[in-house]
Enzyme design. Structure first.
Site, mmCIF file in Angstrom:
data_model
loop_
_atom_site.group_PDB
_atom_site.id
_atom_site.type_symbol
_atom_site.label_atom_id
_atom_site.label_comp_id
_atom_site.label_asym_id
_atom_site.label_seq_id
_atom_site.Cartn_x
_atom_site.Cartn_y
_atom_site.Cartn_z
ATOM 1 C CG ASP A 162 -2.208 0.980 1.088
ATOM 2 O OD1 ASP A 162 -2.367 1.492 -0.046
ATOM 3 O OD2 ASP A 162 -2.751 1.259 2.220
ATOM 4 N NE ARG A 184 -2.942 -1.360 4.316
ATOM 5 C CZ ARG A 184 -4.320 -1.561 3.978
ATOM 6 N NH1 ARG A 184 -5.129 -2.600 4.106
ATOM 7 N NH2 ARG A 184 -4.726 -0.826 2.991
ATOM 8 N NE ARG A 203 -8.032 0.438 5.076
ATOM 9 C CZ ARG A 203 -7.962 2.047 5.341
ATOM 10 N NH1 ARG A 203 -8.007 2.353 6.403
ATOM 11 N NH2 ARG A 203 -7.390 2.530 3.970
ATOM 12 C CD GLU A 235 2.792 -13.311 15.591
ATOM 13 O OE1 GLU A 235 2.768 -12.247 15.934
ATOM 14 O OE2 GLU A 235 2.478 -14.450 16.167
ATOM 15 N NE ARG A 268 -4.171 7.034 -6.719
ATOM 16 C CZ ARG A 268 -4.004 6.698 -5.678
ATOM 17 N NH1 ARG A 268 -4.058 7.301 -4.733
ATOM 18 N NH2 ARG A 268 -4.268 5.445 -5.379
ATOM 19 C CG LEU A 290 9.520 -16.924 -3.670
ATOM 20 C CD1 LEU A 290 8.959 -16.972 -2.295
ATOM 21 C CD2 LEU A 290 9.739 -15.477 -4.117
ATOM 22 N NE ARG A 340 -7.564 2.227 -5.779
ATOM 23 C CZ ARG A 340 -6.306 2.247 -5.202
ATOM 24 N NH1 ARG A 340 -5.068 2.762 -6.038
ATOM 25 N NH2 ARG A 340 -6.037 2.065 -3.951
ATOM 26 C CD GLU A 379 -13.071 -4.758 -1.881
ATOM 27 O OE1 GLU A 379 -12.138 -5.449 -2.296
ATOM 28 O OE2 GLU A 379 -14.196 -5.588 -1.378
ATOM 29 C CG HIS A 384 0.279 2.505 -9.390
ATOM 30 N ND1 HIS A 384 -0.044 1.978 -8.085
ATOM 31 C CD2 HIS A 384 -0.888 3.026 -9.799
ATOM 32 C CE1 HIS A 384 -1.128 2.576 -7.575
ATOM 33 N NE2 HIS A 384 -1.791 3.218 -8.483
ATOM 34 C CD1 TRP A 418 -12.548 -5.470 -9.551
ATOM 35 C CD2 TRP A 418 -11.573 -4.413 -11.646
ATOM 36 N NE1 TRP A 418 -11.789 -6.453 -10.405
ATOM 37 C CE2 TRP A 418 -11.290 -5.972 -11.591
ATOM 38 C CE3 TRP A 418 -11.140 -3.866 -12.753
ATOM 39 C CZ2 TRP A 418 -10.469 -6.563 -12.481
ATOM 40 C CZ3 TRP A 418 -10.572 -4.459 -13.887
ATOM 41 C CH2 TRP A 418 -10.170 -5.796 -13.792
ATOM 42 N N GLY A 445 0.160 5.526 -4.237
ATOM 43 C CA GLY A 445 -0.333 6.976 -4.703
ATOM 44 C C GLY A 445 0.058 7.775 -3.903
HETATM 45 C C1 IPE Z 1 -5.255 -2.835 -0.383
HETATM 46 O O1 IPE Z 1 -5.048 -1.552 -0.709
HETATM 47 C C2 IPE Z 1 -5.415 -3.525 -1.817
HETATM 48 C C3 IPE Z 1 -4.006 -3.712 -2.394
HETATM 49 C C4 IPE Z 1 -2.988 -3.403 -1.758
HETATM 50 C C5 IPE Z 1 -3.841 -4.137 -3.749
HETATM 51 P P1 IPE Z 1 -6.037 -0.246 -0.825
HETATM 52 O O2 IPE Z 1 -5.394 1.085 -0.980
HETATM 53 O O3 IPE Z 1 -7.201 -0.601 -1.945
HETATM 54 O O4 IPE Z 1 -6.884 -0.548 0.541
HETATM 55 P P2 IPE Z 1 -7.950 0.367 1.250
HETATM 56 O O5 IPE Z 1 -9.274 1.006 0.404
HETATM 57 O O6 IPE Z 1 -7.143 1.844 1.778
HETATM 58 O O7 IPE Z 1 -8.212 -0.252 2.458
HETATM 59 C C1 IPE Z 2 -1.253 0.300 -3.333
HETATM 60 O O1 IPE Z 2 -1.044 1.565 -3.489
HETATM 61 C C2 IPE Z 2 -1.557 -0.120 -4.732
HETATM 62 C C3 IPE Z 2 -3.006 -0.609 -5.270
HETATM 63 C C4 IPE Z 2 -4.032 -0.504 -4.205
HETATM 64 C C5 IPE Z 2 -3.145 -1.118 -6.572
HETATM 65 P P1 IPE Z 2 -2.410 2.884 -3.433
HETATM 66 O O2 IPE Z 2 -2.653 2.969 -4.953
HETATM 67 O O3 IPE Z 2 -3.472 2.129 -2.638
HETATM 68 O O4 IPE Z 2 -1.652 4.003 -2.823
HETATM 69 P P2 IPE Z 2 -2.399 5.013 -1.693
HETATM 70 O O5 IPE Z 2 -2.816 3.987 -0.660
HETATM 71 O O6 IPE Z 2 -3.490 5.506 -2.495
HETATM 72 O O7 IPE Z 2 -1.341 5.948 -1.128
HETATM 73 MG MG MG Z 3 -4.061 2.457 -0.874
#
Ligand code: IPE
Ligand code: IPE
Ligand code: MG
Length: 251
Positions: free
Chosen positions: A22, A190, A196, A209, A35, A133, A73, A69, A39, A71, A25
């Site tokens: 995570d 995470r 979460r 853990e 953003r 792996l 975006r 979820e 990636h 999708w 962005g």
């Molecule tokens: C969780 O990240 C999904 C991935 C890392 C692919 P999100 O950024 O989508 O999660 P939320 O919406 O903040 O919980």
């Molecule tokens: C995780 O980074 C990648 C995916 C969920 C695809 P985010 O795109 O969720 O980045 P933030 O959480 O918005 O910073």
């Molecule tokens: Mg995120």
């Protein structure tokens, strides 16, 4: 720089690490970029973490790359992520093969664009004989959907008379999950400060853990993984028992 790797106990490496990657962005925004730039840089972290897991002797690495979820975006971001996925697999598959990495996918595979499905199928075929792996990509993944599908599969076996409802075991249930061929993760990481689970491996993480770090995914590299593993090795995994019971069995 301290040599973090040398502090790791090689006899207690988690066999399965799962990561919610995570913060791509936010990482980009902090640099005044779009953003998707985050990636792209996140892929560099993926490469480094895959190699480091191989180096440590981790047997399974599950990476949450795209949730159902996600999708929701903006279309431009979803399209960019799908394109990045295809290009990355195309570019990396030879190295994966050479590095003895076996590729797997979990999630709602049929919902991915055809070109992604094709690239992933090829990647899985090319790396299919590898024995190092196991790299599991969670794509269009929803743990609730996975559990629902498992329940449907069991219900259908019961309806056909192949199974008695009262005889359903935990093993029967697990065998219907996307992760049926993998052990449960011992360590879930995470990045980017959120505490979460976001619909990731809800069943499989029952005794994992959990390790949360404020580091954004594009900055999460080798030493960050070593730190997470070291933190994991400091913990006492009690599985419901008392600390005394655990210490008696480990001495
Ligand atoms: C969780 O990240 C999904 C991935 C890392 C692919 P999100 O950024 O989508 O999660 P939320 O919406 O903040 O919980
Ligand atoms: C995780 O980074 C990648 C995916 C969920 C695809 P985010 O795109 O969720 O980045 P933030 O959480 O918005 O910073
Ligand atoms: Mg995120």
């Amino acid at each position: 720089m301290t040599d973090l790797k040398s502090k790791i106990d090689p006899s207690r490496i988690p066999s399965h690490i799962a990561i919610i990657m995570d913060g791509n962005g936010r990482w980009a925004k902090e640099r005044g970029q779009e953003r998707v730039y985050g990636h792209y840089e996140g892929v560099v972290s993926v490469r480094e973490i895959v190699n480091t897991c191989g180096e440590l002797g981790v047997k399974y690495l599950t990476l949450y790359a795209f949730s159902t979820e996600n999708w929701n975006r903006p279309k431009a971001e979803v399209d960019a992520l799908m394109e990045l996925l295809v290009n990355t697999i195309r570019k990396e598959v030879d190295d994966l093969k050479k590095n003895n990495v076996k590729l797997h996918v979990i999630g709602d595979f049929a919902s991915l664009p055809e070109v992604c499905q094709k690239e992933m199928n090829e990647g899985m075929e090319i790396t299919g004989e590898n024995t190092g792996l196991n790299l599991v990509l969670a794509l269009s993944y929803s743990s609730r959907l996975e559990i629902l599908n498992a329940s449907k599969a069991l219900a259908s076996k019961v309806a056909k008379g192949e199974l008695l409802a009262e005889n359903i075991t935990e093993e029967d249930f697990k065998s219907c999950l996307d992760t049926c061929n993998f052990p449960d993760p011992e360590l879930m990481i995470r990045t980017s400060g959120e505490s979460r689970i976001s619909n990731f491996l809800l069943y499989q993480l029952a005794y994992a853990e959990l390790y949360f770090t404020p580091v954004h995914w594009p900055d999460f590299r080798k030493d960050n993984l070593f730190e997470a593993v070291l933190d994991y090795q400091k913990r006492e995994r009690r599985f419901g028992k008392t600390s005394d019971q655990i210490q008696k069995t480990t001495v």
